[in-house]
Design an enzyme around this catalytic site. Structure first.
Site, PDB file in Angstrom:
ATOM      1  N   ASP A 305       0.850  -1.200   0.000  1.00  9.50           N
ATOM      2  CA  ASP A 305       0.000   0.000   0.000  1.00  9.50           C
ATOM      3  C   ASP A 305       0.885   1.249   0.000  1.00  9.50           C
ATOM      4  O   ASP A 305       0.937   1.987   0.986  1.00  9.50           O
ATOM      5  CB  ASP A 305      -0.919  -0.028   1.229  1.00  9.50           C
ATOM      6  CG  ASP A 305      -1.888   1.142   1.253  1.00  9.50           C
ATOM      7  OD1 ASP A 305      -2.181   1.710   0.176  1.00  9.50           O
ATOM      8  OD2 ASP A 305      -2.340   1.506   2.356  1.00  9.50           O
ATOM      9  N   CYS A 345      -2.742   4.542  -5.035  1.00  7.41           N
ATOM     10  CA  CYS A 345      -3.631   5.671  -4.722  1.00  7.41           C
ATOM     11  C   CYS A 345      -3.297   6.870  -5.608  1.00  7.41           C
ATOM     12  O   CYS A 345      -3.675   7.996  -5.301  1.00  7.41           O
ATOM     13  CB  CYS A 345      -3.568   6.024  -3.240  1.00  7.41           C
ATOM     14  SG  CYS A 345      -1.939   6.528  -2.700  1.00  7.41           S
TER      15      CYS A 345
END
Ligand code: SAH
Length: 401
Positions: A305, A345
């Site tokens: 992530d 992201c």
């Protein structure tokens, strides 16, 4: 009451995206402004021929010189207008009934909630705002007062220290707009798990609320039970705590920031995990994964992530190389049948492009993988169909053999 103080005339033929309800107007589409306009002032957006298209707030210092607040010429932009927008955003979160699951929720998701430039997150009884544009910055006291009226929070914090504010010519600041004595940390409860959030200094507004659903999905018992889990880019340890609770044999948390790793460890302890087999590693992920590869270390589940790699179009190539490298390494560290939960992201890297990058990584790693689930941001971070930029988070849950 605020009033429209000028006009923005588009170049001929540049009204298409606005008619299709895209809220941003870039400098290249603008023929001229009319009026003595200060950052944040309201203008009528007009086609080249003068026809009204929308009402927007302006900032000539930004590349995005105007952001639309309404397409309805009859709307009066007063406090009641902003209040109604807030009420609409809050009503959606009410409908989601998240309180059964968490006391930390995104209440306002900027453009996607018809409030360009404004983010509001709730952590228990505390509200944290981000005012990302001049248009919102100049109205933040009024917006904070409305939030106090609507939600009666203990405090409203303004975390206007996001670097994107520089693009608007705004300073980076953190202020308390309402309430006093903000504690060093506020402990939130998400799916029965406790996490400490530093409202004044944590990343963004303090916690990655957009990953809430994905923590449940990727670290479900069926994927992590009895396995060795590698949680790369751990920050608060979120994914790793879920993995431990769902039966992971061991969890290695990795982050380049010592403070983040301390937070991850504190959150593991807070949820009852003091285990010897869990590791907390302060390291550069790219280097550490290479070291693990060289030493033949293997895992059953890996979570990747990373922070946003692409901040502008110029960065996209470099970003995709970064994603490819990380995913390539991760695929090499997984045991047969292992699970990779991989995220991006970067709004500028589309879901399609991201999938291609992960595909390139698995081929170069000499493995094969299935996508068993695709992931996105939680429903309190809605995506506006007319504004695809609001879909920034994408994830693939892959099973490798
Ligand atoms: N997974 C987290 C959020 C990650 S945010 C959660 O669910 O809350 C991204 C994290 O990556 C930050 O904590 C940052 O410190 C860390 N980071 C950035 N670059 C890194 C690198 N090269 N190696 C390891 N960690 C890095």
């Amino acid at each position: 009451m605020e009033s429209i103080v000028g006009n923005l005339f588009l170049k001929p033929g540049r009204d298409k995206s606005i008619v299709r309800h895209h809220p941003w107007i870039f400098s290249g589409a603008i023929k001229r402004f009319e009026g003595d306009l200060q950052p944040g002032d309201l203008v009528a957006v007009r086609a080249a021929g003068g026809e009204y298209l929308a009402t927007a707030y302006v900032n000539k210092r930004s590349q995005i010189q105007a952001r639309i607040v309404t397409w309805d010429a009859n709307d009066v932009i007063d406090d009641a207008f902003w209040r109604e927008r807030l009420v609409r955003a809050l009503a959606w979160r009410e409908q989601l009934q998240l309180s059964a699951e968490t006391n930390a929720v995104r209440l306002v998701n900027a453009e996607a909630d018809g409030l360009p430039g404004l983010v509001v997150d709730k952590y228990g009884d505390y509200l944290v705002m981000q005012c990302l544009t001049a248009g919102i910055d100049s109205r933040k006291q009024m917006l904070a007062a409305l939030l106090v009226e609507l939600l009666q929070p203990t405090a409203v914090i303004d975390r206007s220290d996001a670097p994107v504010r520089k693009k608007e010519g705004l300073p980076l600041t953190t202020d308390v707009l309402y309430g006093v004595a903000i504690p060093d940390e506020v402990v939130i409860t998400e799916n029965g798990l406790k996490f400490a959030v530093d409202l004044l200094n944590g990343h963004k507004t303090g916690f990655y609320l957009d990953q809430r659903d994905n923590r449940t999905v990727a670290c479900a018992r069926r994927y992590v039970a009895d396995g060795d889990v590698l949680n790369v880019f751990a920050y608060t340890g979120g994914f790793g705590v879920y993995a431990a609770v769902n039966g992971a044999r061991s969890v290695v948390h990795v982050d380049s920031s010592a403070e983040s790793i301390a937070l991850a460890q504190a959150n593991m302890r807070r949820n009852g995990y003091h285990r010897r087999q869990d590791e907390y590693v302060v390291a550069d992920a790219f280097q550490l994964l290479r070291d693990y590869r060289d030493s033949g270390r293997q895992f059953d589940t890996i979570i990747l992530d990373p922070p946003k790699f692409a901040h502008s179009q110029r960065d996209v190539n470099r970003a995709t190389r970064g994603y490819k490298d990380l995913n390539w390494l991760a695929f090499r560290l997984l045991r047969p049948g292992g699970i990779l939960a991989t995220f991006s992201c970067s709004g500028l890297v589309s879901a399609d492009l991201f999938q291609k990058v992960v595909f390139g990584a698995v081929i170069d790693a000499g493995r094969d993988a299935q996508i068993v689930q695709t992931m996105t941001q939680s429903a309190d971070h809605p995506v506006l169909l007319s504004f695809p930029e609001s879909a920034y988070l994408k994830g693939l849950l892959c099973r490798v053999w």
